[in-house]
Design a protein around this motif. Structure first.
Motif, PDB file in Angstrom:
ATOM      1  N   ARG A  80       1.311  -1.436   0.099  1.00 18.20           N
ATOM      2  CA  ARG A  80      -0.384   0.006   0.167  1.00 18.20           C
ATOM      3  C   ARG A  80       0.950   1.176   0.264  1.00 18.20           C
ATOM      4  N   LYS A  81       2.447   0.924   1.189  1.00 15.16           N
ATOM      5  CA  LYS A  81       2.607   2.789   0.641  1.00 15.16           C
ATOM      6  C   LYS A  81       3.389   2.741  -0.481  1.00 15.16           C
ATOM      7  N   GLU A  82       3.841   1.658  -0.998  1.00 23.39           N
ATOM      8  CA  GLU A  82       3.619   1.919  -2.761  1.00 23.39           C
ATOM      9  C   GLU A  82       3.458   2.612  -3.289  1.00 23.39           C
ATOM     10  N   PHE A  83       2.441   1.283  -3.152  1.00 22.29           N
ATOM     11  CA  PHE A  83       0.949   2.574  -3.983  1.00 22.29           C
ATOM     12  C   PHE A  83       0.163   3.722  -3.877  1.00 22.29           C
ATOM     13  N   GLU A  84       0.528   4.102  -2.823  1.00 18.86           N
ATOM     14  CA  GLU A  84       0.508   5.409  -2.153  1.00 18.86           C
ATOM     15  C   GLU A  84       1.092   6.384  -2.921  1.00 18.86           C
ATOM     16  N   LEU A  89       2.546  10.612  -7.036  1.00 18.62           N
ATOM     17  CA  LEU A  89       4.171  11.086  -7.566  1.00 18.62           C
ATOM     18  C   LEU A  89       2.882  11.132  -9.072  1.00 18.62           C
ATOM     19  N   GLN A  90       1.592  10.572  -9.941  1.00 18.66           N
ATOM     20  CA  GLN A  90       0.990  10.733 -10.848  1.00 18.66           C
ATOM     21  C   GLN A  90       0.283  12.093 -11.436  1.00 18.66           C
ATOM     22  N   THR A  91       0.333  12.631 -10.570  1.00 19.96           N
ATOM     23  CA  THR A  91       0.341  13.520 -11.234  1.00 19.96           C
ATOM     24  C   THR A  91       0.570  14.833 -11.542  1.00 19.96           C
ATOM     25  N   LEU A  96       3.960  16.746 -16.133  1.00 14.76           N
ATOM     26  CA  LEU A  96       5.100  16.676 -17.275  1.00 14.76           C
ATOM     27  C   LEU A  96       4.668  16.518 -18.512  1.00 14.76           C
ATOM     28  N   MET A  97       3.446  15.371 -18.805  1.00 18.29           N
ATOM     29  CA  MET A  97       3.230  14.906 -20.331  1.00 18.29           C
ATOM     30  C   MET A  97       2.457  16.223 -20.790  1.00 18.29           C
ATOM     31  N   GLY A 143      -5.892  14.454 -21.925  1.00 15.26           N
ATOM     32  CA  GLY A 143      -4.570  13.217 -21.318  1.00 15.26           C
ATOM     33  C   GLY A 143      -5.083  11.652 -21.334  1.00 15.26           C
ATOM     34  N   LEU A 144      -5.114  11.088 -21.774  1.00 16.70           N
ATOM     35  CA  LEU A 144      -5.113   9.710 -21.159  1.00 16.70           C
ATOM     36  C   LEU A 144      -3.554   9.017 -21.312  1.00 16.70           C
ATOM     37  N   PHE A 145      -3.224   8.958 -20.288  1.00 19.91           N
ATOM     38  CA  PHE A 145      -2.060   8.337 -19.905  1.00 19.91           C
ATOM     39  C   PHE A 145      -2.190   7.018 -18.676  1.00 19.91           C
ATOM     40  N   ARG A 146      -1.109   5.978 -18.939  1.00 25.83           N
ATOM     41  CA  ARG A 146      -0.891   5.302 -18.642  1.00 25.83           C
ATOM     42  C   ARG A 146       0.109   4.606 -18.088  1.00 25.83           C
TER      43      ARG A 146
END
Length: 196
Positions: A80-84, A89-91, A96-97, A143-146
């Motif tokens: 969970r900690k790594e997922f969070e 970071l995703q935002t 950046l993209m 933007g759709l990013f994966r």
């Protein structure tokens, strides 16, 4: 026992490696006799096709033939900690993209050589330039990013033995290959004990 895990920019050797990794209970008992395993695999493939986890082969394309999309029988745990951290970071990565996609001078200079030799990128860039000419006053964009991330498993040993993981690493950001998004929920359903 150490509670902290490394940030994505830390080196694995700088991370705490003596942490417990929760183990998810498999939906089937493991190990399983080979005959039973082969039966589960066959049923899983059929279930995947019938519930939308299908695709057509690019190599041997036939409009009348579907095959199952790749999947695993049992889920993998992700701390969970790594997922969070990845979610947080995703935002930043999305911003950046967005900024790169809207920096025409940067894109032109960066892709100048590529668009001359790569037909796919060249065609995309021509579409991009056509849109700039006709829609330059467009105020909104989508933007759709994966983002694909994986846990770092090549961690240094500690006094308590090898670590299950150190931290996660960004593998890639997909801005075109954002299809198959439906496979996540279907995979979850496939891995439920009642599915087969």
């Amino acid at each position: 026992m150490c509670d902290s895990v490394c940030d994505p920019i830390q080196k694995p050797e700088d991370c705490c490696s003596s942490m417990e990794l929760p183990v998810l209970k498999p939906c089937i008992p493991i190990p399983i006799p080979e005959e039973q395993l082969l039966d589960v695999i066959d049923k899983s493939k059929d279930w995947a096709i019938m519930h939308g986890a299908g695709m057509r082969s690019k190599a041997n394309f036939n409009p009348d033939v579907m095959q199952f999309a790749p999947f695993v029988l049992v889920p993998s745990s992700f701390p969970r900690k790594e997922f969070e951290k990845a979610v947080k970071l995703q935002t930043i990565l999305n911003e950046l993209m967005h900024k790169v996609a809207h920096d025409t001078d940067f894109l032109r200079s960066t892709l100048a050589n590529t668009i001359q030799v790569d037909e796919f990128t060249g065609n995309l860039f021509r579409i991009y330039e056509d849109i700039l000419k006709t829609c330059s006053n467009q105020r909104l964009s989508l933007g759709l990013f994966r983002s694909d991330v994986m846990l770092e498993s090549c961690c240094p040993e500690s006094d308590s033995g090898p670590a299950a993981y150190c931290c996660w690493k960004q593998v890639e950001i997909n801005t075109i290959a954002s299809g198959f998004g439906h496979l996540g929920p279907i995979s979850r359903e496939l891995q439920r004990p009642s599915s087969l």
